[in-house]
Design an enzyme around this catalytic site. Structure first.
Site, short mmCIF file in Angstrom:
data_model
loop_
_atom_site.label_atom_id
_atom_site.label_comp_id
_atom_site.label_asym_id
_atom_site.label_seq_id
_atom_site.Cartn_x
_atom_site.Cartn_y
_atom_site.Cartn_z
N ILE A 13 0.83 -1.21 0.00
CA ILE A 13 0.00 0.00 0.00
C ILE A 13 0.87 1.25 0.00
O ILE A 13 0.59 2.22 -0.72
CB ILE A 13 -0.97 0.00 1.20
N ALA A 79 4.37 1.66 7.89
CA ALA A 79 5.26 0.54 8.21
C ALA A 79 4.64 -0.40 9.23
O ALA A 79 4.19 0.03 10.29
CB ALA A 79 6.60 1.07 8.74
N ALA A 80 4.62 -1.68 8.88
CA ALA A 80 4.07 -2.68 9.81
C ALA A 80 4.42 -4.06 9.31
O ALA A 80 4.70 -4.25 8.12
CB ALA A 80 2.55 -2.54 9.90
N THR A 121 -6.14 -0.71 10.44
CA THR A 121 -6.94 -1.73 9.75
C THR A 121 -8.29 -1.92 10.42
O THR A 121 -8.43 -1.69 11.63
CB THR A 121 -6.16 -3.06 9.76
N ASP A 122 -9.26 -2.41 9.65
CA ASP A 122 -10.57 -2.72 10.24
C ASP A 122 -10.51 -3.91 11.21
O ASP A 122 -11.44 -4.13 11.99
CB ASP A 122 -11.61 -2.99 9.13
N GLU A 123 -9.41 -4.67 11.14
CA GLU A 123 -9.33 -5.87 11.98
C GLU A 123 -9.27 -5.56 13.47
O GLU A 123 -9.46 -6.46 14.30
CB GLU A 123 -8.09 -6.70 11.61
N TYR A 148 -1.46 -10.05 15.03
CA TYR A 148 -1.36 -8.90 14.11
C TYR A 148 -2.38 -7.82 14.48
O TYR A 148 -2.01 -6.65 14.70
CB TYR A 148 -1.58 -9.35 12.66
N LYS A 152 -1.89 -3.94 15.94
CA LYS A 152 -2.39 -2.73 15.29
C LYS A 152 -3.32 -1.96 16.25
O LYS A 152 -3.29 -0.73 16.31
CB LYS A 152 -3.13 -3.07 14.00
N LYS A 187 -0.51 -13.02 0.31
CA LYS A 187 -1.88 -12.58 0.58
C LYS A 187 -2.86 -13.29 -0.36
O LYS A 187 -2.49 -13.76 -1.43
CB LYS A 187 -1.99 -11.06 0.44
N LYS A 203 -6.25 -22.15 -3.12
CA LYS A 203 -6.40 -22.76 -1.79
C LYS A 203 -7.32 -21.89 -0.93
O LYS A 203 -6.97 -20.76 -0.58
CB LYS A 203 -5.03 -22.88 -1.09
N ASN A 247 -14.88 -15.47 0.53
CA ASN A 247 -13.65 -15.90 -0.14
C ASN A 247 -13.95 -16.85 -1.30
O ASN A 247 -13.24 -16.85 -2.31
CB ASN A 247 -12.71 -16.57 0.87
#
Ligand code: NAD
Ligand code: TDX
Length: 332
Positions: A13, A79-80, A121-123, A148, A152, A187, A203, A247
């Site tokens: 990004i 940066a992450a 992030t939305d996470e 992760y 964040k 990803k 997969k 997915n």
């Protein structure tokens, strides 16, 4: 703001942001990037020398961070460590880069009185049920699931504390899943595209029912620019383009666009703690800053992304075997 320090600007990004900013604004850009496995100098090729510089180094190095922050008008902090699966294998570096690194960036902007935009992030909000009518907003309580997303979330809390306690001039944004050129092939989308180019079946983790809210990386970055210019200090803006898909649907679309049969994929071992669904309500960003996504047709954006990976095999080929070997060892 004419001179920007972009941390993590050699990654997916961040590098797209650098290209976007140099093409669409008159800013000059310095990238600070540790060039980890996810950072790639090829992402920054062909940029104008008089407006762009790359500094190889870590956000966990306070001396270097201070020196660079002092010399710029504003910092955009991408940066992450960014991959959930890696955070399950080795969480330590996520704590170092995402939390301690953000701490050093905050101390530097505090010391030198510089503007900061923090990319998140939305996470951090955890996950939603498939039939939940509510989407994430800036008021949704934090409930991260993985090392992760927890790292964040911690970095977001630090930013807000530095705004409130020390008057740091920062904004935050929490974006949904990005797709587009230059995304690392670990990803989901680029992994399946490059698998198909190599004759490997895609997969799908578990049943493939998990939903992600896809946004093109250029739409993320135009929103970041808008927030940097017009966002209110201390505010959090959620960035999303109403792109919810499960997915299985995404894999079927990739198969269709690449001329394969829709059931030509494998179900593999699920991710432990796998978040079920993310969905962003971006009303605040749209109404307050007048932002709108340009990529409203996911199929079109995906087609361009497939073409990019087909035309840039030299970019991803060196990473492919190592990436797939790591997944194979986990039954994925
Ligand atoms: P990426 O993994 O592709 O890039 C990360 C970049 O940061 C790499 O260039 C890497 O070398 C660099 N980096 C890592 N550790 C560093 C350190 N200690 N010092 C300096 N640089 C370091 O990640 P991405 O997908 O481009 O994500 C960028 C940011 O956007 C992250 O903060 C991530 O949390 C956030 N985000 C990503 C998504 C997504 O869908 N990918 C969605 C929302 C938010
Ligand atoms: O091979 C795969 N098969 C599969 O089914 C991979 C790699 C992933 N998946 C699933 C897991 C997720 O439900 O696809 C979905 C997307 O997976 P990732 O690309 O790993 O993204 P995700 O875990 O959703 O996190 C991404 O979006 C939020 C980014 O990696 C984060 O940096 C960002 O914060």
């Amino acid at each position: 703001m004419t001179s920007l320090l972009v941390t993590g600007g050699a990654g997916f990004i961040g590098s797209n942001f650098v290209h976007w900013a140099l093409n669409n604004t008159d800013a000059t850009v310095t990238v600070l990037d540790a060039l980890t496995y996810a950072g790639n100098t090829a992402n920054l090729g062909g940029l104008p020398e008089e407006r762009f510089e790359l500094v190889a180094g870590s956000v966990t190095n306070p001396g270097l961070v201070n020196e660079l922050v002092e010399a710029h008008d504003a910092v955009v902090h991408f940066a992450a460590e960014s991959h959930n699966d890696n955070s399950l294998e080795g969480p330590g570096v996520f704590i170092e880069t995402n939390i301690v690194g953000t701490y050093h960036v905050l101390q530097a902007v505090r010391q030198f009185g510089k503007r900061l935009h923090h990319i998140s992030t939305d996470e951090v909000y955890g996950d939603l049920e498939l039939d939940d009518p509510a989407k994430f907003t800036a008021q949704t309580p934090y409930n991260p699931s993985s090392p992760y997303s927890a790292s964040k979330a911690a970095s977001d809390h630090l930013v807000r504390a530095w705004v409130r306690s020390f008057g740091v001039e920062a904004t935050l944004s929490n974006c949904s899943n990005n797709y587009g050129p230059r995304q690392h092939i670990e990803k989901f989308i680029p992994r399946q595209i490059t698998n198909l180019i190599d004759g490997i079946r895609p997969k799908l983790y578990g049943a493939g029912e998990n939903v992600r809210d896809w946004i093109h990386v250029d739409d993320h970055n135009s929103a970041v620019w808008g927030i940097l210019q017009k966002g209110r200090i201390g505010e959090t803006y959620l960035i999303g383009a109403d792109g919810e898909k499960n997915n299985k649907e995404v894999v079927e679309l990739i198969l269709q666009l690449m001329g394969r049969k829709p059931d030509d994929y494998d179900h593999v071992t699920d991710r432990p703690g796998h978040d079920l669904r993310y969905a962003i309500d971006s009303t605040k960003l749209r109404e307050e800053l007048g932002w709108e996504p340009q990529y409203t047709d996911f199929s079109e954006g995906l087609k361009d992304t497939i073409t990019w990976y087909e035309e840039n095999e030299a970019w991803w080929r060196p990473m492919k075997d190592t990436t797939e070997a790591k997944y194979a060892a986990k039954g994925q």
